[in-house]
Design an enzyme around this catalytic site. Structure first.
Site, PDB file in Angstrom:
ATOM      1  N   ALA A  11      -9.591 -28.302 -19.053  1.00 52.01           N
ATOM      2  CA  ALA A  11      -9.300 -29.505 -18.283  1.00 52.01           C
ATOM      3  C   ALA A  11      -7.880 -29.928 -18.668  1.00 52.01           C
ATOM      4  O   ALA A  11      -7.583 -30.051 -19.858  1.00 52.01           O
ATOM      5  CB  ALA A  11     -10.298 -30.598 -18.614  1.00 52.01           C
ATOM      6  N   GLY A  40      -6.651 -18.592 -17.467  1.00 55.79           N
ATOM      7  CA  GLY A  40      -7.584 -17.682 -16.805  1.00 55.79           C
ATOM      8  C   GLY A  40      -8.066 -18.260 -15.478  1.00 55.79           C
ATOM      9  O   GLY A  40      -8.032 -17.581 -14.438  1.00 55.79           O
ATOM     10  N   THR A 199       9.162 -12.561 -15.227  1.00 52.89           N
ATOM     11  CA  THR A 199       9.351 -13.658 -14.271  1.00 52.89           C
ATOM     12  C   THR A 199      10.539 -14.494 -14.730  1.00 52.89           C
ATOM     13  O   THR A 199      10.752 -14.713 -15.927  1.00 52.89           O
ATOM     14  CB  THR A 199       8.081 -14.525 -14.136  1.00 52.89           C
ATOM     15  OG1 THR A 199       7.798 -15.146 -15.401  1.00 52.89           O
ATOM     16  CG2 THR A 199       6.880 -13.694 -13.691  1.00 52.89           C
ATOM     17  N   ASP A 231       0.756 -18.319 -13.842  1.00 54.49           N
ATOM     18  CA  ASP A 231      -0.637 -17.958 -13.534  1.00 54.49           C
ATOM     19  C   ASP A 231      -0.786 -17.686 -12.029  1.00 54.49           C
ATOM     20  O   ASP A 231      -1.466 -16.733 -11.630  1.00 54.49           O
ATOM     21  CB  ASP A 231      -1.593 -19.094 -13.928  1.00 54.49           C
ATOM     22  CG  ASP A 231      -1.397 -19.536 -15.366  1.00 54.49           C
ATOM     23  OD1 ASP A 231      -0.991 -18.700 -16.191  1.00 54.49           O
ATOM     24  OD2 ASP A 231      -1.644 -20.723 -15.655  1.00 54.49           O
TER      25      ASP A 231
HETATM   26  P1  ATP Z   1       4.648 -21.538 -16.476  1.00 53.18           P
HETATM   27  O1  ATP Z   1       4.650 -21.351 -17.993  1.00 53.18           O
HETATM   28  O2  ATP Z   1       5.286 -22.819 -16.035  1.00 53.18           O
HETATM   29  O3  ATP Z   1       3.332 -21.275 -15.864  1.00 53.18           O
HETATM   30  P2  ATP Z   1       6.195 -19.178 -16.613  1.00 53.18           P
HETATM   31  O4  ATP Z   1       7.250 -19.646 -17.579  1.00 53.18           O
HETATM   32  O5  ATP Z   1       5.113 -18.301 -17.118  1.00 53.18           O
HETATM   33  O6  ATP Z   1       5.583 -20.408 -15.870  1.00 53.18           O
HETATM   34  P3  ATP Z   1       8.208 -18.671 -14.615  1.00 53.18           P
HETATM   35  O7  ATP Z   1       9.087 -17.495 -14.758  1.00 53.18           O
HETATM   36  O8  ATP Z   1       8.793 -20.013 -14.897  1.00 53.18           O
HETATM   37  O9  ATP Z   1       6.867 -18.389 -15.434  1.00 53.18           O
HETATM   38  O10 ATP Z   1       7.622 -18.734 -13.125  1.00 53.18           O
HETATM   39  C1  ATP Z   1       6.759 -17.735 -12.615  1.00 53.18           C
HETATM   40  C2  ATP Z   1       7.118 -17.456 -11.173  1.00 53.18           C
HETATM   41  O11 ATP Z   1       6.935 -18.666 -10.426  1.00 53.18           O
HETATM   42  C3  ATP Z   1       8.584 -17.045 -10.949  1.00 53.18           C
HETATM   43  O12 ATP Z   1       8.723 -15.642 -11.057  1.00 53.18           O
HETATM   44  C4  ATP Z   1       8.786 -17.524  -9.530  1.00 53.18           C
HETATM   45  O13 ATP Z   1       8.283 -16.575  -8.615  1.00 53.18           O
HETATM   46  C5  ATP Z   1       7.915 -18.796  -9.444  1.00 53.18           C
HETATM   47  N1  ATP Z   1       8.730 -20.001  -9.723  1.00 53.18           N
HETATM   48  C6  ATP Z   1       8.762 -20.706 -10.874  1.00 53.18           C
HETATM   49  N2  ATP Z   1       9.611 -21.762 -10.767  1.00 53.18           N
HETATM   50  C7  ATP Z   1      10.120 -21.705  -9.520  1.00 53.18           C
HETATM   51  C8  ATP Z   1      11.059 -22.508  -8.770  1.00 53.18           C
HETATM   52  N3  ATP Z   1      11.652 -23.585  -9.325  1.00 53.18           N
HETATM   53  N4  ATP Z   1      11.334 -22.137  -7.505  1.00 53.18           N
HETATM   54  C9  ATP Z   1      10.756 -21.054  -6.938  1.00 53.18           C
HETATM   55  N5  ATP Z   1       9.860 -20.258  -7.572  1.00 53.18           N
HETATM   56  C10 ATP Z   1       9.548 -20.576  -8.842  1.00 53.18           C
HETATM   57  O1  RIB Z   2      -0.283 -22.034 -17.570  1.00 56.76           O
HETATM   58  C1  RIB Z   2      -0.676 -23.373 -17.351  1.00 56.76           C
HETATM   59  C2  RIB Z   2      -1.947 -23.660 -18.087  1.00 56.76           C
HETATM   60  O2  RIB Z   2      -1.714 -23.546 -19.476  1.00 56.76           O
HETATM   61  C3  RIB Z   2      -2.488 -25.061 -17.893  1.00 56.76           C
HETATM   62  O3  RIB Z   2      -3.368 -25.178 -16.788  1.00 56.76           O
HETATM   63  C4  RIB Z   2      -3.133 -25.375 -19.236  1.00 56.76           C
HETATM   64  O4  RIB Z   2      -4.521 -25.506 -19.171  1.00 56.76           O
HETATM   65  C5  RIB Z   2      -2.724 -24.235 -20.162  1.00 56.76           C
HETATM   66  O5  RIB Z   2      -3.756 -23.326 -20.314  1.00 56.76           O
END
Ligand code: ATP
Ligand code: RIB
Length: 269
Positions: A11, A40, A199, A231
């Site tokens: 949550a 997940g 990414t 995710d």
């Molecule tokens: P998070 O931890 O926030 O879930 P992350 O750090 O694992 O994300 P990122 O590389 O930030 O992964 O983002 C994953 C994907 O989401 C990127 O490859 C892109 O396709 C999309 N994305 C993230 N931010 C943006 C943005 N500002 N505009 C467009 N696409 C985005």
């Molecule tokens: O990647 C985002 C997720 O990280 C959130 O939904 C939070 O629950 C943590 O697991």
């Protein structure tokens, strides 16, 4: 079932702040929003929305949060037969969100840490996707099982943790963000993954296979909440891989899906 996801269900307790407090400081934030999350569960929901038949292997508590998460998963069309209820509080994520759409997160794993290897059932899946908010031995077991059963193993190395060289070598692909990619150097003792997707946030993603690398840009969007972007990306990627797409084709689709996700609030938005 085309995709089995192994990972956390939390949550998400989300509060918006103008800026993050420094150590010893207090800042006032917005009212708290309670949203379904967990790496997940978010991945499973994204894969289902991308058209895959998806089952989640996870653990939630017998508390109200557990019921809330199961309801959200079922509403999104995820098969929850493999989500076990345990007498431990459901996982919680304490999330602060700043006006630039960035977040910082503290996860209290709770029920997620009760997942065991016996919970893993890959059925007839084409693709297994795992992330690392659940016990690492369970992830290692699932990847080894996938290899034995001819299921394509994908791991999102989030949050960063150490995996065995044998597990890493099986991945096709390993999905990492830019920060996580830096720890890949530590895996120089092994053969490295079969393929990798890095990414790059608003800049899209880099696909690396034995044939070379390709940068795929992201569409320009106004990001309001990037929580769960990785995710959403990994779930959509797995759905396309299960359909037989190449890694580059699947990545193109995942980038479009993830870009849309950051324009909405919540990790499953
Ligand atoms: P998070 O931890 O926030 O879930 P992350 O750090 O694992 O994300 P990122 O590389 O930030 O992964 O983002 C994953 C994907 O989401 C990127 O490859 C892109 O396709 C999309 N994305 C993230 N931010 C943006 C943005 N500002 N505009 C467009 N696409 C985005
Ligand atoms: O990647 C985002 C997720 O990280 C959130 O939904 C939070 O629950 C943590 O697991």
């Amino acid at each position: 079932m085309s995709v089995v996801v192994l990972g956390s269900a939390n949550a998400d307790l989300v509060v918006e702040v103008a800026r993050r407090p420094a150590a010893g400081e207090t800042v006032l934030g917005s009212d708290t929003r309670i949203m379904p999350g967990g790496k997940g569960a978010n991945t499973a929901v994204a894969a289902a929305r991308a058209g895959a038949e998806v089952a989640l292997v996870a653990a939630v508590g017998t508390d109200d949060y557990g019921t809330f998460l199961l309801d959200a998963l079922r509403e999104a069309g995820v098969d929850t037969t493999g989500v076990r209820r345990v007498p431990t509080p459901t996982g919680l994520a304490y999330i602060t969100l700043t006006p630039d759409g960035e977040n910082s997160i503290i996860v209290s794993p709770g029920a997620n840490s009760r997942l065991t290897a016996a919970d893993v059932d890959l059925g007839e899946a084409a693709v297994l996707v795992a992330s690392l908010e659940v016990p690492i031995p369970v992830v290692e077991h699932a990847v080894a099982l996938a290899v034995r059963e001819g299921v394509r193993p994908v791991v999102n190395l989030s949050p960063v943790a150490e995996l065995s060289a044998a597990t890493i070598a099986a991945l096709d692909p390993l999905v990492v963000n830019e920060h996580e990619a830096k720890v890949l150097a530590d895996y120089s003792h092994g053969d490295g993954p079969r393929s990798t997707v890095i990414t790059l946030g608003a800049r899209g993603a880099l696909v690396i296979t034995a044939d070379g690398s390709e940068h795929i840009p992201a569409p320009q969007v106004e990001a309001v909440d990037t929580t769960g972007a990785g995710d959403a990306f990994t779930g959509a990627l797995a759905a396309r891989l299960a359909d037989g797409a190449t890694l580059a084709e699947a990545t193109r689709h995942a980038i479009t899906h993830a870009a849309e996700s950051v324009t909405r609030h919540g990790a499953q938005g």
